[in-house]
Design an enzyme around this catalytic site. Structure first.
Site, mmCIF file in Angstrom:
data_model
loop_
_atom_site.group_PDB
_atom_site.id
_atom_site.type_symbol
_atom_site.label_atom_id
_atom_site.label_comp_id
_atom_site.label_asym_id
_atom_site.label_seq_id
_atom_site.Cartn_x
_atom_site.Cartn_y
_atom_site.Cartn_z
ATOM 1 N N HIS A 60 0.785 -1.287 0.104
ATOM 2 C CA HIS A 60 -0.194 0.028 -0.053
ATOM 3 C C HIS A 60 0.939 1.291 0.093
ATOM 4 O O HIS A 60 0.369 2.187 0.729
ATOM 5 C CB HIS A 60 -0.997 0.147 1.270
ATOM 6 C CG HIS A 60 -1.820 -1.094 1.247
ATOM 7 N ND1 HIS A 60 -3.024 -1.137 0.438
ATOM 8 C CD2 HIS A 60 -1.876 -2.347 1.772
ATOM 9 C CE1 HIS A 60 -3.692 -2.058 0.519
ATOM 10 N NE2 HIS A 60 -3.112 -2.844 1.608
ATOM 11 N N ASN B 211 -10.785 -3.121 0.930
ATOM 12 C CA ASN B 211 -10.158 -3.311 -0.155
ATOM 13 C C ASN B 211 -11.476 -2.916 -1.322
ATOM 14 O O ASN B 211 -12.628 -3.028 -1.019
ATOM 15 C CB ASN B 211 -9.563 -4.516 -0.419
ATOM 16 C CG ASN B 211 -8.139 -4.832 0.002
ATOM 17 O OD1 ASN B 211 -7.591 -3.911 -0.026
ATOM 18 N ND2 ASN B 211 -7.874 -5.944 0.677
#
Ligand code: NDP
Length: 492
Positions: free
Chosen positions: A56, A129
């Site tokens: 990320h 997500n």
């Protein structure tokens, strides 16, 4: 803020562009160790970067608000959900997962969704997500999964053989792969993605009862995607396309909005439900558990400073307010350790004190003090040990935390080593998604092309053959088409 330049300790500098030198007529100069300004400038520059997130790393983010839109008091005592119309400030950070900080926004990847709701009872983080399932359900596989999606240890290149070798060895990821390689793997904008908790959480009430929930956020403006070709072209032309799009939309007052829903399951239903609700590779089908709206999310304020507001942000599924609690999903349990641990490594042990992470509700945590970079009053003379008679403290949350243990949560058993096993049921929801794609014009064809584009990069013919067999358990026709298109690309 001072209107003239100073050093970091407030002492005025003559001009920030000078250095102290002994000079002679030849035009050269010897720089002196006494030049604090020069030394500070160089030394601080060397230390400007903090560790990049191992996953990320590339992200955009903004602030906004969460509004409770529907009465939820029958399922949770969370304060930010206790009154229709109640608003709480929010920070949202949307990222790709595998690629590095400087990578292109539009490369095919899952998109992470770190959301911090600054409630009046402390911070509530959700780490979602843009796909509702995950590639693994055994937490020890998490680092392996991510390495296989990143760079080969020898070549330092993304590597299709390595990627598929991992997934063939860990086939429970088939459902997530069906999400990654369909159109949603290349979103057209961060304003047009949905987000899912994936994990099962608990909504708890003060009477000790609870429900299992999954969280869904749906873009009010709908889901919009790029074709693989468009995404690749944009990656070359403007690698920061999504970051720019989000910033400019908010700057122009075009505020992105999401409706926020939960699926709600009674613990009794969980005992007999077909799917293991703690298995993050599975969804709860909508027909079994319809969406129920709880709120609305709006992004309306850009960061003032990217580093301070977004890079220093830390999110963790362990950050939960009374009224929300973890479930026995092993991946969730592991993330509750891994995320704060990553923040301690990346930002330091007092990362919760940084402005973007700081609770807007009062904090009194005198048993967590000192440590590097503590910039609070550090609780002054208050006792740093428990159960002091000198300064007794009440515990507000005591009555708000569920203490009743239901049948579904009585944990009795033997300590054992456990790895989940694969069965035909692991392919059922992947097949269901293949049929969902079949209802959308040209989507199955694009899916096969996207997958073939990646798989044709695998040099090992045995791996490619095994992938065709793997996808035949989803659908035989899909596997045949995949073989044909992939081998044509390999031969070309
Ligand atoms: P339904 O048959 O009731 O509806 C299909 C769902 O698929 C839609 O609601 C939409 O979810 C989602 N969807 C549509 N296009 C795509 C796409 N290109 N990629 C991913 N998802 C898409 O759904 P079921 O609940 O019976 O599940 C069928 C399959 O749909 C599942 O196996 C799963 O793969 C997928 N799905 C299911 C979700 C769930 O929580 N039940 C959530 C998302 C996908 P949305 O409105 O959230 O975009």
């Amino acid at each position: 803020m001072s209107s003239f330049y100073t050093g970091a300790e407030g002492c005025p500098y003559p001009t920030p562009a000078t250095s102290v030198q002994v000079r002679n007529g030849s035009g050269g100069g010897l720089v002196l160790l006494q030049d604090t300004q020069l030394i500070e400038t160089l030394a601080h520059f060397n230390r400007e970067r903090i560790p990049e997130r191992v996953v990320h790393a590339k992200a955009a983010g903004a602030y906004g608000e969460f509004e409770c839109t529907h009465d939820c008091t029958d399922i949770t005592s969370a304060s930010f959900l206790n009154t229709v119309g109640k608003k709480s400030d929010v920070l949202l950070r949307i990222s790709t997962v595998g690629p590095e900080r400087g990578s292109a926004d539009t490369c095919r990847d899952v998109h992470g969704w770190g959301m911090k709701i600054y409630t009046d009872e402390g911070n509530q983080d959700f780490v979602c997500n843009n796909i509702p399932v995950f590639f693994v359900r055994d937490p020890i596989k998490f680092p392996s999964l991510n390495r296989s999606h990143k760079r080969h240890p020898q070549t330092n290149l993304a590597d299709s053989d390595m990627f598929w070798d991992f997934h063939l060895g860990n086939p429970e990821g088939i459902h997530a792969l069906m999400h990654l390689f369909n159109d949603r793997g290349t979103p057209a904008s961060l304003r047009n993605i949905n987000a899912y908790s994936g994990h099962t959480y608990k909504f708890t009430k003060e009477d000790g009862s609870f429900k299992y929930i999954k969280l869904h956020l749906k873009a009010q403006d709908g889901v919009k995607n790029f074709t693989a070709e468009a995404a690749t072209k944009i990656a070359g032309e403007n690698p920061d396309f999504h970051t720019q799009d989000l910033f400019e939309a908010i700057e122009q007052g075009n505020f992105p909005k999401w409706d926020v829903f939960v699926q709600v399951m009674d613990p009794k239903e969980a005992e007999t439900y077909k799917w293991n609700i703690f298995d993050m590779t599975k969804v709860w089908p909508h027909k079994d558990f319809p969406l129920r709206q709880i709120g609305r999310l709006t992004l309306n304020r850009n960061p003032q400073n990217y580093f301070t507001d977004i890079e220093q942000a830390a999110f963790s599924p362990s950050t939960m307010v009374p009224g929300i609690a973890p479930s026995a999903d092993p991946i969730l349990q592991a993330r509750m350790f891994a995320y704060p641990d990553a923040a301690r490594y990346r930002l330091g042990v007092n990362y919760q004190q940084l402005p973007t992470n700081r609770s807007k509700a009062p904090v009194y945590a005198p048993f967590q003090r000192d440590g590097f970079m503590n910039f609070t009053d550090n609780y002054g003379a208050d006792p740093n040990y428990l159960n002091s008679s000198l300064k007794p403290t009440t515990f507000k949350a005591a009555g708000k935390v569920s203490t009743t243990i239901t049948e579904h949560e009585k944990w009795v058993g033997e300590v054992s080593s456990f790895t989940s096993q694969i069965g035909p049921e692991d392919f059922e929801q992947a097949t269901a998604l293949w049929h969902v794609l079949g209802q959308q014009e040209g989507h199955q064809e694009r899916f096969v092309n996207n997958l073939a584009g990646h798989l044709s990069g695998a040099k090992n013919a045995t791996i490619r053959s095994r992938v065709y067999e793997y996808f035949s358990y989803v659908d035989k026709d899909l596997a045949a088409r995949l073989r044909q298109v992939t081998e044509a690309k390999v031969a070309a």
